[in-house]
Design an enzyme around this catalytic site. Structure first.
Site, PDB file in Angstrom:
ATOM      1  CB  THR A 103     -34.600  32.945  49.063  1.00 24.74           C
ATOM      2  OG1 THR A 103     -35.435  32.213  50.129  1.00 24.74           O
ATOM      3  CG2 THR A 103     -33.899  32.397  47.967  1.00 24.74           C
ATOM      4  CB  SER A 142     -32.616  25.416  53.890  1.00 27.65           C
ATOM      5  OG  SER A 142     -33.774  26.258  53.679  1.00 27.65           O
ATOM      6  CB  THR A 143     -32.989  30.840  52.709  1.00 26.05           C
ATOM      7  OG1 THR A 143     -32.289  30.911  51.612  1.00 26.05           O
ATOM      8  CG2 THR A 143     -33.354  31.961  53.182  1.00 26.05           C
ATOM      9  CG  ASN A 144     -36.525  28.353  54.738  1.00 23.81           C
ATOM     10  OD1 ASN A 144     -36.396  29.589  54.228  1.00 23.81           O
ATOM     11  ND2 ASN A 144     -37.718  27.219  54.210  1.00 23.81           N
ATOM     12  CB  THR A 189     -48.214  63.782  91.833  1.00 21.73           C
ATOM     13  OG1 THR A 189     -48.929  64.348  92.656  1.00 21.73           O
ATOM     14  CG2 THR A 189     -46.946  62.926  92.524  1.00 21.73           C
ATOM     15  CB  SER A 320     -36.343  80.821  66.707  1.00 20.02           C
ATOM     16  OG  SER A 320     -37.017  81.652  66.007  1.00 20.02           O
ATOM     17  CE  LYS A 326     -38.669  79.656  71.238  1.00 20.73           C
ATOM     18  NZ  LYS A 326     -38.674  78.183  70.929  1.00 20.73           N
TER      19      LYS A 326
END
Length: 470
Positions: A103, A142-144, A189, A320, A326
């Site tokens: 609303t 309506s808001t709904n 796997t 790093s 790195k």
């Protein structure tokens, strides 16, 4: 004070900034729901969709003779300003996390449209005797029915950007698949060496993982095309004139460029949030798959010398503050975290959808907040992932070949020629003696030189090991 005006509602009077286009309902909601830091103005797509719905409603009301021409024209022009945004974002301060089933969002939009329209009519801001947020801008609504219609429309509109990001990322992986179609490597796997493959095949699989989800987004979006506009408070269409829904939805399709249709059962559609659940689930699916892809890229690029080191991800920043030289896989790490957030957002959507009671689900605000957040993060994340990582990935072909030669993965096609037990014996011998499988096969005389050459050098024969037989 000159910089304030006073407006009144059923709760009482409240001071509002004099030039603010919103009114007392918005201001009260702003004070009540200052919790998440995510404002309606932060989601301009939703503001635009609400304005599109309001414009469609105004056109329908005008056609039905319920709204005088002058008022209708002013409202339409105000809606156009919101659809174009025109620097009006700051007039939508309500928190996305709000009670009242939306609303506050609906009234925020009603009030801004009203005051914009008043200015166009030559009246002053807040003079609701000339044009009223509820009686005129919210007429037959309506808001709904307005709010959930706008939510669906917003997701449909934003999904186009999401799909565009998916397509771009998919195509980037496909380019890598073509580029490294002949680069032999170890397929694995359970993190163990398994069978030979090419880097191109690996990238191609990643591309297809993404491609599948493009179809899923399109399919889930179809569930959101049914809207309950015209259903009013609970779907019984109270205070809605006959014919309004059909006319308004027709105009909404024209205004938005998105094909929407009236729900078959307005009462069901007003309380049901199943379409949101399905769409959020697809976003979770995308997040899960992207997380898997990023995990693989991090693993394949690990090292670079002490790990797999098969891929080189583009270096984008120092890794790093203490370890010189790195470089970390920060872009895939970012995507992983986006994935975790999207998965969490989906749980929130699920819980909110399950909290609906009787003829309405009051938790739609948190549903749309989480879905739009997820879509935004995924879209932006995939674009960054493509541009700053995938486009620049390089395969270390020599490293892949070295690991392939040192592995025992060719035992699988070898078994088709010499039998499983013999292949297992040769593999174990190579592993125990820390030698290459090729050396052991040559030493044992299991294959002639042509067969050895074909097995260990020609990738095209991996799929057809029977061709190795004499």
């Amino acid at each position: 004070m000159k910089d304030e005006r006073i407006e009144t509602d059923l709760i009482g009077s409240l001071a509002i900034p004099a030039n603010a286009l919103y009114g007392v309902h918005t201001r009260r909601a702003e004070l009540n729901f200052d919790v998440s830091g995510h404002r309606l103005r932060d989601f301009p797509e939703l503001v635009q969709s609400m304005a599109m719905v309001k414009k469609a409603a105004a056109l329908a009301n005008a056609e039905l003779g319920l709204l005088p021409k002058e008022k209708a024209q002013a409202i339409l022009l105000a809606c156009d300003d919101l659809i174009a945004l025109n620097g009006l974002d700051e007039n939508f301060p309500v928190d996305m996390m709000q009670g009242g089933a939306g609303t506050s969002t609906n009234m925020n939009v009603n009030e801004v449209i009203t005051n914009l329209a008043l200015l166009k009519l030559g009246a002053r801001i807040g003079d609701y005797t000339k044009l009223h947020p509820n009686d005129d801008v919210n007429l037959s609504q309506s808001t709904n029915d307005v709010y959930p219609t706008a939510l669906r429309l917003t997701i449909l509109r934003v999904s186009e950007s999401l799909i565009s990001s998916q397509v771009g990322l998919r195509d980037s992986f496909r380019m890598k698949a073509d580029e490294y179609a002949q680069a032999l490597k170890v397929g694995r796997t359970q993190l163990q060496d398994a069978v030979p493959m090419t880097a191109g095949q690996e990238f191609g699989a990643m591309a297809d993982l993404i491609d599948e989800d493009i179809t899923q987004v399109q399919s889930a979006a179809k569930l959101l095309r049914e809207v309950n506009l015209g259903g009013s408070a609970i779907g019984t269409s109270i205070n809605v004139p006959r014919g309004f829904a059909a006319i308004a939805i027709m105009h909404l399709t024209e205004i938005s460029g998105i094909q929407v249709a009236p729900a078959r059962n307005l009462i069901e559609a007003t309380s049901d949030t199943g379409g949101f659940v399905s769409f959020s689930s697809v976003l979770k699916r995308i997040a899960v798959k992207l997380t898997k892809i990023c995990n693989d890229l991090r693993l394949l690029s690990s090292g670079p010398r002490g790990g797999f080191g098969e891929l080189r991800l583009p270096p984008v920043q120092a890794g790093s503050s203490i370890m010189p030289g790195k470089v970390n896989p920060v872009i895939p790490e970012m995507m992983n975290q986006i994935g975790f957030q999207v998965i969490g957002n989906d749980l929130t959507v699920t819980l909110a959808a399950s909290a609906g009671q009787l003829q309405l689900n009051a938790m739609e605000p948190v549903i749309v907040l989480n879905i739009l957040q997820s879509m935004r993060m995924l879209s932006r994340g995939m674009e960054v992932f493509k541009q700053r990582c995938v486009d620049g990935i390089e395969v270390d072909v020599d490293r892949c070949k070295t690991l392939l030669d040192q592995s025992l993965v060719l035992a699988t096609p070898l078994a088709m020629v010499v039998g499983y037990n013999n292949a297992a014996y040769l593999s174990k011998k190579a592993l125990t003696e820390k030698r290459e499988l090729r050396q052991v096969v040559e030493e044992e005389g299991s294959l002639d030189l042509d067969q050895i050459e074909q097995l260990f050098e020609r990738s095209s024969d991996f799929a057809d090991p029977l061709s190795l037989r004499a």
